[in-house]
Design a protein around this motif. Sequence first.
Motif, mmCIF file in Angstrom:
data_model
loop_
_atom_site.group_PDB
_atom_site.id
_atom_site.type_symbol
_atom_site.label_atom_id
_atom_site.label_comp_id
_atom_site.label_asym_id
_atom_site.label_seq_id
_atom_site.Cartn_x
_atom_site.Cartn_y
_atom_site.Cartn_z
ATOM 1 N N THR A 72 0.828 -1.207 0.000
ATOM 2 C CA THR A 72 0.000 0.000 0.000
ATOM 3 C C THR A 72 0.859 1.253 0.000
ATOM 4 O O THR A 72 1.619 1.508 0.943
ATOM 5 C CB THR A 72 -0.948 0.025 1.210
ATOM 6 O OG1 THR A 72 -1.782 -1.135 1.181
ATOM 7 C CG2 THR A 72 -1.818 1.269 1.192
ATOM 8 N N PHE A 87 -5.327 -2.009 -1.351
ATOM 9 C CA PHE A 87 -5.882 -1.601 -0.056
ATOM 10 C C PHE A 87 -6.601 -2.758 0.620
ATOM 11 O O PHE A 87 -7.515 -3.355 0.051
ATOM 12 C CB PHE A 87 -6.859 -0.441 -0.278
ATOM 13 C CG PHE A 87 -7.501 0.096 0.969
ATOM 14 C CD1 PHE A 87 -6.807 0.970 1.782
ATOM 15 C CD2 PHE A 87 -8.792 -0.267 1.319
ATOM 16 C CE1 PHE A 87 -7.395 1.482 2.938
ATOM 17 C CE2 PHE A 87 -9.394 0.238 2.463
ATOM 18 C CZ PHE A 87 -8.694 1.124 3.267
ATOM 19 N N SER A 88 -6.202 -3.074 1.859
ATOM 20 C CA SER A 88 -6.875 -4.102 2.655
ATOM 21 C C SER A 88 -7.546 -3.516 3.891
ATOM 22 O O SER A 88 -8.296 -4.219 4.577
ATOM 23 C CB SER A 88 -5.865 -5.172 3.095
ATOM 24 O OG SER A 88 -4.945 -4.615 4.034
ATOM 25 N N GLY A 89 -7.253 -2.267 4.184
ATOM 26 C CA GLY A 89 -7.742 -1.637 5.394
ATOM 27 C C GLY A 89 -6.719 -1.613 6.509
ATOM 28 O O GLY A 89 -6.869 -0.885 7.492
ATOM 29 N N ALA A 93 -5.728 3.618 5.975
ATOM 30 C CA ALA A 93 -7.184 3.707 6.113
ATOM 31 C C ALA A 93 -7.657 4.918 6.908
ATOM 32 O O ALA A 93 -8.847 5.236 6.883
ATOM 33 C CB ALA A 93 -7.716 2.436 6.770
ATOM 34 N N ASN A 94 -6.750 5.589 7.620
ATOM 35 C CA ASN A 94 -7.152 6.687 8.492
ATOM 36 C C ASN A 94 -6.311 7.922 8.219
ATOM 37 O O ASN A 94 -5.102 7.920 8.508
ATOM 38 C CB ASN A 94 -7.004 6.258 9.960
ATOM 39 C CG ASN A 94 -7.576 7.274 10.926
ATOM 40 O OD1 ASN A 94 -8.414 8.100 10.549
ATOM 41 N ND2 ASN A 94 -7.122 7.227 12.168
ATOM 42 N N ALA A 96 -9.842 8.031 5.694
ATOM 43 C CA ALA A 96 -10.227 7.233 4.535
ATOM 44 C C ALA A 96 -9.816 7.938 3.242
ATOM 45 O O ALA A 96 -10.098 9.125 3.066
ATOM 46 C CB ALA A 96 -11.732 6.989 4.532
ATOM 47 N N VAL A 100 -9.482 3.749 -3.624
ATOM 48 C CA VAL A 100 -8.632 2.615 -3.296
ATOM 49 C C VAL A 100 -8.623 1.655 -4.478
ATOM 50 O O VAL A 100 -9.616 1.488 -5.173
ATOM 51 C CB VAL A 100 -9.088 1.868 -2.020
ATOM 52 C CG1 VAL A 100 -9.063 2.799 -0.824
ATOM 53 C CG2 VAL A 100 -10.451 1.228 -2.187
ATOM 54 N N THR A 111 -10.111 -5.843 0.575
ATOM 55 C CA THR A 111 -11.086 -5.996 1.651
ATOM 56 C C THR A 111 -12.472 -6.084 1.032
ATOM 57 O O THR A 111 -12.777 -5.373 0.070
ATOM 58 C CB THR A 111 -11.027 -4.836 2.656
ATOM 59 O OG1 THR A 111 -12.104 -4.994 3.608
ATOM 60 C CG2 THR A 111 -11.194 -3.484 1.983
ATOM 61 N N PRO A 114 -14.960 -2.404 2.568
ATOM 62 C CA PRO A 114 -14.298 -1.095 2.618
ATOM 63 C C PRO A 114 -15.164 -0.064 3.329
ATOM 64 O O PRO A 114 -16.399 -0.169 3.344
ATOM 65 C CB PRO A 114 -14.132 -0.745 1.131
ATOM 66 C CG PRO A 114 -15.218 -1.509 0.431
ATOM 67 C CD PRO A 114 -15.381 -2.781 1.207
ATOM 68 N N ASP A 115 -14.502 0.884 3.929
ATOM 69 C CA ASP A 115 -15.188 1.987 4.611
ATOM 70 C C ASP A 115 -16.156 2.659 3.633
ATOM 71 O O ASP A 115 -15.756 3.040 2.527
ATOM 72 C CB ASP A 115 -14.135 2.984 5.101
ATOM 73 C CG ASP A 115 -14.713 4.069 5.984
ATOM 74 O OD1 ASP A 115 -15.909 4.385 5.863
ATOM 75 O OD2 ASP A 115 -13.942 4.633 6.787
ATOM 76 N N ILE A 118 -15.166 5.748 1.588
ATOM 77 C CA ILE A 118 -14.308 5.704 0.401
ATOM 78 C C ILE A 118 -15.178 5.893 -0.831
ATOM 79 O O ILE A 118 -16.099 5.116 -1.084
ATOM 80 C CB ILE A 118 -13.530 4.379 0.330
ATOM 81 C CG1 ILE A 118 -12.639 4.226 1.562
ATOM 82 C CG2 ILE A 118 -12.700 4.316 -0.944
ATOM 83 C CD1 ILE A 118 -11.993 2.863 1.689
#
Length: 274
Positions: A72, A87-89, A93-94, A96, A100, A111, A114-115, A118
């Motif tokens: 990543t 992207f796997s988280g 990720a922070n 977002a 991705v 993932t 995903p959030d 995103i």
Amino acid sequence: MLMTAVATAWRTLVVLLPFLLFPLAGSHAQEQRPSTCLAMARALPNVIYASVLLPAAASAETVEITYAGHSTYLIETPGGVTIATDFSGAYGANPAPRVVTMNKAHGTHFTMNPDPAIEHVLPGWNPDGGPAKHSLLVDDVYIRNVTTDIRRYGAMEPDANSIFIFEVAGLCIGHLGHLHHRLEDSHYAAIGRLDVLMVPIDGGMTLSLDGMSEIARRLSSSVILPMHRHATPLSAFTSRMGEGFDIDFRETRGITVSLTSLPRRPTIVILQGV
């Protein structure tokens, strides 16, 4: 005079040809645009890329690239678009990111949850079968992909990995994903020019180091960013690249690049954490 006029005509054609082949119109204007990283007429004399003709101010715009972990990288464009690759988280990720990209060779590269914050989730495979096809314009960055195959259960699964290309500020930035095989001429043609290359160097789970260094040498990017190293000695990769590539160890996790600040010699940049 005649030869000068002909050369000028060829240059103009090469710059305009992408727009003739891939015009922006209607609802597609926010989804795709002509690539400035593809040699639309590779055999023509005096071929130049459209990005070379960017105004000085545009070509000096900077892109921030930060190593987040594993495969990543975080890319931040001059317009503020944030992108996280493979992207796997677990990394990046922070906060977002807006975009991705993912590949499915292993759970550390994607993932399924995903959030929701995103905005654009781009899988490197097509859940419905066949190749994934991405051609997306997000503010100042154009994102496209070139599919490759992956090994699964002893066999090759076609089009299950994607090499993602990010075109921004005149730069062509490529991420090889979880690449499992050597590239054919058709892959190189579809990828085009890459100023910055993100390359996995584990030498086992992905392509062998001999194969990966062959690809990196052929692409001849100005900046090469290793990733997905695991326990592989960095020297196992860098020694295979040869004397034509400089090596630059950084004490930070990030690098700032622009079209005007690319190194004169191809350089392998080792960011902190790699």
